[in-house]
Write a protein that holds these residues in place. Structure first.
Motif, PDB file in Angstrom:
ATOM      1  N   ASP A 116       0.751  -0.712  -0.111  1.00 46.72           N
ATOM      2  CA  ASP A 116      -0.125   0.206  -0.247  1.00 46.72           C
ATOM      3  C   ASP A 116       0.671   1.199   0.198  1.00 46.72           C
ATOM      4  OD1 ASP A 116      -2.354  -1.080   0.109  1.00 46.72           O
ATOM      5  OD2 ASP A 116      -2.676  -1.088   2.277  1.00 46.72           O
ATOM      6  N   ASN A 117       1.859   1.031   0.777  1.00 48.12           N
ATOM      7  CA  ASN A 117       3.103   2.225   0.564  1.00 48.12           C
ATOM      8  C   ASN A 117       3.374   2.482  -1.179  1.00 48.12           C
ATOM      9  OD1 ASN A 117       2.650   2.747   3.351  1.00 48.12           O
ATOM     10  ND2 ASN A 117       4.407   2.074   4.896  1.00 48.12           N
ATOM     11  N   GLU A 118       3.397   1.878  -1.446  1.00 50.06           N
ATOM     12  CA  GLU A 118       4.336   1.742  -2.850  1.00 50.06           C
ATOM     13  C   GLU A 118       3.481   2.344  -3.447  1.00 50.06           C
ATOM     14  OE1 GLU A 118       5.185  -1.756  -4.804  1.00 50.06           O
ATOM     15  OE2 GLU A 118       6.920  -2.069  -3.071  1.00 50.06           O
ATOM     16  N   VAL A 119       1.981   2.819  -3.675  1.00 44.91           N
ATOM     17  CA  VAL A 119       0.854   2.571  -4.127  1.00 44.91           C
ATOM     18  C   VAL A 119       0.482   4.390  -4.225  1.00 44.91           C
ATOM     19  CG1 VAL A 119      -1.408   3.140  -4.857  1.00 44.91           C
ATOM     20  CG2 VAL A 119      -0.139   0.943  -4.874  1.00 44.91           C
ATOM     21  N   LEU A 120       0.662   4.686  -2.628  1.00 41.61           N
ATOM     22  CA  LEU A 120       0.142   6.036  -1.430  1.00 41.61           C
ATOM     23  C   LEU A 120       1.545   7.061  -2.078  1.00 41.61           C
ATOM     24  CD1 LEU A 120      -1.227   7.438   0.441  1.00 41.61           C
ATOM     25  CD2 LEU A 120       0.325   6.487   2.604  1.00 41.61           C
ATOM     26  N   LEU A 121       3.103   6.267  -1.909  1.00 46.77           N
ATOM     27  CA  LEU A 121       3.881   7.650  -2.153  1.00 46.77           C
ATOM     28  C   LEU A 121       3.953   7.934  -3.726  1.00 46.77           C
ATOM     29  CD1 LEU A 121       7.246   5.971  -0.992  1.00 46.77           C
ATOM     30  CD2 LEU A 121       6.494   8.409  -0.395  1.00 46.77           C
ATOM     31  N   GLN A 122       3.090   7.164  -5.025  1.00 41.40           N
ATOM     32  CA  GLN A 122       2.737   7.775  -5.847  1.00 41.40           C
ATOM     33  C   GLN A 122       1.989   9.221  -5.961  1.00 41.40           C
ATOM     34  OE1 GLN A 122       4.898   7.600  -8.849  1.00 41.40           O
ATOM     35  NE2 GLN A 122       3.225   9.470  -9.108  1.00 41.40           N
ATOM     36  N   ILE A 123       0.360   8.713  -5.360  1.00 33.19           N
ATOM     37  CA  ILE A 123      -0.532   9.519  -5.071  1.00 33.19           C
ATOM     38  C   ILE A 123       0.095  11.329  -5.009  1.00 33.19           C
ATOM     39  CG2 ILE A 123      -2.946   9.517  -3.769  1.00 33.19           C
ATOM     40  CD1 ILE A 123      -2.965   6.628  -4.251  1.00 33.19           C
ATOM     41  N   ASP A 124       0.627  10.355  -3.225  1.00 35.95           N
ATOM     42  CA  ASP A 124       1.046  11.315  -2.582  1.00 35.95           C
ATOM     43  C   ASP A 124       1.295  13.139  -3.027  1.00 35.95           C
ATOM     44  OD1 ASP A 124       1.809  12.306   0.377  1.00 35.95           O
ATOM     45  OD2 ASP A 124       2.955  12.380  -0.524  1.00 35.95           O
ATOM     46  N   LYS A 125       2.546  12.086  -4.228  1.00 37.92           N
ATOM     47  CA  LYS A 125       3.109  13.554  -5.388  1.00 37.92           C
ATOM     48  C   LYS A 125       2.918  13.802  -5.812  1.00 37.92           C
ATOM     49  CE  LYS A 125       5.883  10.902  -8.311  1.00 37.92           C
ATOM     50  NZ  LYS A 125       6.816  10.363  -8.967  1.00 37.92           N
ATOM     51  N   ASP A 126       1.811  13.477  -6.532  1.00 39.65           N
ATOM     52  CA  ASP A 126       0.669  14.030  -7.725  1.00 39.65           C
ATOM     53  C   ASP A 126      -0.266  15.046  -7.487  1.00 39.65           C
ATOM     54  OD1 ASP A 126       1.686  12.058  -9.313  1.00 39.65           O
ATOM     55  OD2 ASP A 126       0.547  11.071  -9.445  1.00 39.65           O
ATOM     56  N   VAL A 127      -0.722  14.337  -5.899  1.00 36.81           N
ATOM     57  CA  VAL A 127      -2.344  15.446  -4.251  1.00 36.81           C
ATOM     58  C   VAL A 127      -1.572  16.663  -4.635  1.00 36.81           C
ATOM     59  CG1 VAL A 127      -3.753  12.976  -4.683  1.00 36.81           C
ATOM     60  CG2 VAL A 127      -1.823  14.170  -2.563  1.00 36.81           C
ATOM     61  N   ARG A 128      -0.059  16.553  -4.239  1.00 34.69           N
ATOM     62  CA  ARG A 128      -0.102  17.655  -3.087  1.00 34.69           C
ATOM     63  C   ARG A 128       0.334  18.175  -4.566  1.00 34.69           C
ATOM     64  NH1 ARG A 128       3.562  17.539   1.664  1.00 34.69           N
ATOM     65  NH2 ARG A 128       3.161  15.615   2.119  1.00 34.69           N
ATOM     66  N   ARG A 129       0.601  18.500  -5.831  1.00 35.61           N
ATOM     67  CA  ARG A 129       1.185  19.475  -7.149  1.00 35.61           C
ATOM     68  C   ARG A 129      -0.486  20.326  -7.228  1.00 35.61           C
ATOM     69  NH1 ARG A 129       5.388  15.983 -10.540  1.00 35.61           N
ATOM     70  NH2 ARG A 129       3.394  13.794 -11.159  1.00 35.61           N
ATOM     71  N   LEU A 130      -1.582  19.540  -7.218  1.00 38.78           N
ATOM     72  CA  LEU A 130      -2.889  19.016  -7.387  1.00 38.78           C
ATOM     73  C   LEU A 130      -2.999  21.045  -7.815  1.00 38.78           C
ATOM     74  CD1 LEU A 130      -4.943  17.266  -8.943  1.00 38.78           C
ATOM     75  CD2 LEU A 130      -6.070  17.524  -7.005  1.00 38.78           C
ATOM     76  N   TYR A 131      -3.678  21.047  -9.224  1.00 39.31           N
ATOM     77  CA  TYR A 131      -4.034  22.404  -9.314  1.00 39.31           C
ATOM     78  C   TYR A 131      -2.837  23.756  -8.519  1.00 39.31           C
ATOM     79  CZ  TYR A 131      -7.154  21.028 -12.736  1.00 39.31           C
ATOM     80  OH  TYR A 131      -7.850  20.300 -13.057  1.00 39.31           O
ATOM     81  N   PRO A 132      -1.356  23.859  -9.089  1.00 44.18           N
ATOM     82  CA  PRO A 132      -0.945  24.423  -8.177  1.00 44.18           C
ATOM     83  C   PRO A 132      -1.139  26.239  -8.442  1.00 44.18           C
ATOM     84  CG  PRO A 132       0.330  23.681  -9.886  1.00 44.18           C
ATOM     85  CD  PRO A 132      -1.083  23.022  -9.960  1.00 44.18           C
ATOM     86  N   ASP A 133      -1.943  26.363  -9.581  1.00 42.29           N
ATOM     87  CA  ASP A 133      -2.167  27.836 -10.017  1.00 42.29           C
ATOM     88  C   ASP A 133      -3.316  28.206  -9.167  1.00 42.29           C
ATOM     89  OD1 ASP A 133      -3.038  25.761 -11.241  1.00 42.29           O
ATOM     90  OD2 ASP A 133      -4.944  27.671 -12.410  1.00 42.29           O
ATOM     91  N   ILE A 134      -3.929  27.280  -7.843  1.00 44.59           N
ATOM     92  CA  ILE A 134      -4.898  27.988  -6.807  1.00 44.59           C
ATOM     93  C   ILE A 134      -4.700  27.566  -5.383  1.00 44.59           C
ATOM     94  CG2 ILE A 134      -6.751  28.220  -8.799  1.00 44.59           C
ATOM     95  CD1 ILE A 134      -8.258  25.580  -7.748  1.00 44.59           C
ATOM     96  N   SER A 135      -4.903  28.491  -4.033  1.00 41.64           N
ATOM     97  CA  SER A 135      -4.582  27.561  -2.831  1.00 41.64           C
ATOM     98  C   SER A 135      -5.192  26.752  -2.436  1.00 41.64           C
ATOM     99  CB  SER A 135      -3.868  28.670  -2.751  1.00 41.64           C
ATOM    100  OG  SER A 135      -5.486  29.601  -2.408  1.00 41.64           O
ATOM    101  N   PHE A 136      -6.788  26.481  -3.468  1.00 41.44           N
ATOM    102  CA  PHE A 136      -7.621  25.807  -3.005  1.00 41.44           C
ATOM    103  C   PHE A 136      -7.532  24.409  -1.949  1.00 41.44           C
ATOM    104  CE2 PHE A 136     -11.026  22.304  -2.922  1.00 41.44           C
ATOM    105  CZ  PHE A 136     -11.287  22.811  -1.987  1.00 41.44           C
ATOM    106  N   PHE A 137      -6.458  23.666  -2.727  1.00 40.17           N
ATOM    107  CA  PHE A 137      -6.135  22.532  -2.628  1.00 40.17           C
ATOM    108  C   PHE A 137      -5.054  22.608  -1.306  1.00 40.17           C
ATOM    109  CE2 PHE A 137      -7.887  21.216  -6.154  1.00 40.17           C
ATOM    110  CZ  PHE A 137      -8.778  20.482  -6.138  1.00 40.17           C
TER     111      PHE A 137
END
Length: 400
Positions: A116-137
């Motif tokens: 699970d941690n292997e999958v989680l690391l990829q998810i984490d990397k992607d969601v932290r940079r989600l829509y960087p042009d807005i501050s919402f996330f």
């Protein structure tokens, strides 16, 4: 607010207050854009994505059942008492062989945890940079998951798991190298180090953490596909729409509602994310070629120009189709496009027409440009009036 806009809101309200929703009428209204006032878009998307049935009387019971089911998923798939005890320094006598990290059994709880941690690391990397042009996330949600954050529980949040693991994220990269870049020039594609992100105070959660949890639960429930880079771009606009609902009662349950709407949407487009299906009739390659065959039918001159320059649809249409154009436009424009996509009965046939319309609307530039200029145009699409694109796509649809 104009009288025309007020009239449109009233039209939606009339349809939505009927005991049985007239789906065709709702689709017709939604295709031209759903007003954001009064939570209309949130409600319409839930109906159009088959989360809510057409009978209003069943909404309350179905929502309660689904939201409780999601809470059950959280308890079963994130909160893992045996592992938590070991992590919390419980004495050796209390840790059974089955709980032990060195247990060689591939079905052991610890082995599952590490996978699970292997999958989680990829998810984490992607969601932290989600829509960087807005501050919402990056902002804290008003409704953090108390089940996870309850101090009485001895459990770690997903963010803690990522911070504690020593696995290398490179080992789980799932994007298809050599086809196209999943990120658009409109968006910042390079993830910042974890230290550069502001961590919410104890007892709070950032919106990206909620998205991370949704994707993690989806991956756990769908091991055949798990998580593939790009899914974050699909769930992002859904969650943003539900989490900004003006109705606080709906907004409170944005996480669970997003999960089920995302699951329903993925059921329709999941083949795009399965590499082994790329060349099948349901795969992404077939759909990219369909964009070109449609263009050939609608604008032979432009089609021949792209063929002559050897500009393959993989160079741009892969991202357009796979991510439902979520990387090509700013978030409000993506949401407006999705109003029309979700409203169309053959929504992903219409997506092909939207892609074709995007090409036709810049035909003069493409006809004049060389390979480099045209690739730049297609990788960083210039037209920002999405209503113009949707109108052209509708013309193409009607001409069929």
């Amino acid at each position: 607010m104009s009288s025309l806009h007020k009239s449109r809101i009233a039209d939606f309200q009339d349809v939505l207050k009927e005991p049985t929703i007239a789906l065709e009428k709702l689709r017709e209204l939604s295709f031209s854009g759903i007003p954001c006032e009064g939570g209309l878009r949130c409600l319409c998307w839930k109906i159009l994505l088959n989360y809510l049935p057409l009978e209003r009387s069943s909404w309350t019971s179905i929502l309660a059942k689904q939201r409780e089911l999601y809470s059950q998923f959280l308890r079963e798939m994130i909160i893992q008492p045996g592992i938590a005890k070991a992590n919390m320094g419980v004495s050796r006598e209390d840790v059974t062989f089955e709980d032990h990290p060195l247990n060689p059994n591939p079905d052991s709880r610890w082995n599952t945890y590490f996978r699970d941690n292997e999958v989680l690391l990829q998810i984490d990397k992607d969601v932290r940079r989600l829509y960087p042009d807005i501050s919402f996330f990056q902002r804290a949600t008003e409704y953090p998951c108390l089940l996870i954050l309850d101090p009485q529980n001895e459990f770690e949040t997903l963010r803690k798991r990522v911070e504690q693991t020593t696995l290398k994220s490179q080992t789980v990269a799932r994007n298809r190298s050599g086809v196209t870049n999943m990120s658009s020039p409109h968006k910042s594609s390079a993830p910042a180090p974890l230290s550069e992100y502001e961590v919410p105070p104890s007892g709070c959660e950032a919106h990206w953490e909620v998205v991370e949890r949704i994707l993690f639960i989806y991956a756990k429930l769908n091991p055949g596909i798990a998580y593939v880079q790009g899914m974050n771009e699909i769930v992002g606009p859904l969650y943003y729409t539900f989490a900004t609902d003006p109705d606080s009662e709906w907004k409170e349950h944005a996480e669970a509602d997003t999960f089920f709407c995302f699951t329903n949407l993925m059921a329709e487009i999941r083949d795009n994310f399965i590499k082994s299906l790329d060349d099948s009739q349901c795969g992404i390659t077939y759909k990219m070629e369909k964009v070109y065959s449609t263009l050939k039918d609608k604008d032979m001159e432009l089609y021949l120009k792209l063929q002559e320059q050897n500009i393959k649809p993989q160079f741009f249409a892969f991202r357009w189709l796979m991510l439902l154009l979520s990387q090509e436009f700013l978030l409000p424009d993506v949401i407006r496009i999705w109003d029309s996509l979700f409203a169309d009965d053959n929504r992903f046939d219409f997506l092909l027409l939207v892609c074709c319309a995007m090409l036709i609307l810049i035909r003069e530039q493409l006809l004049e440009g060389d390979f480099t200029t045209n690739m730049r145009l297609l990788q960083d699409y210039p037209i920002t009036d999405v209503c113009q694109i949707l109108q052209k796509a509708k013309e193409l649809q009607d001409s069929k």
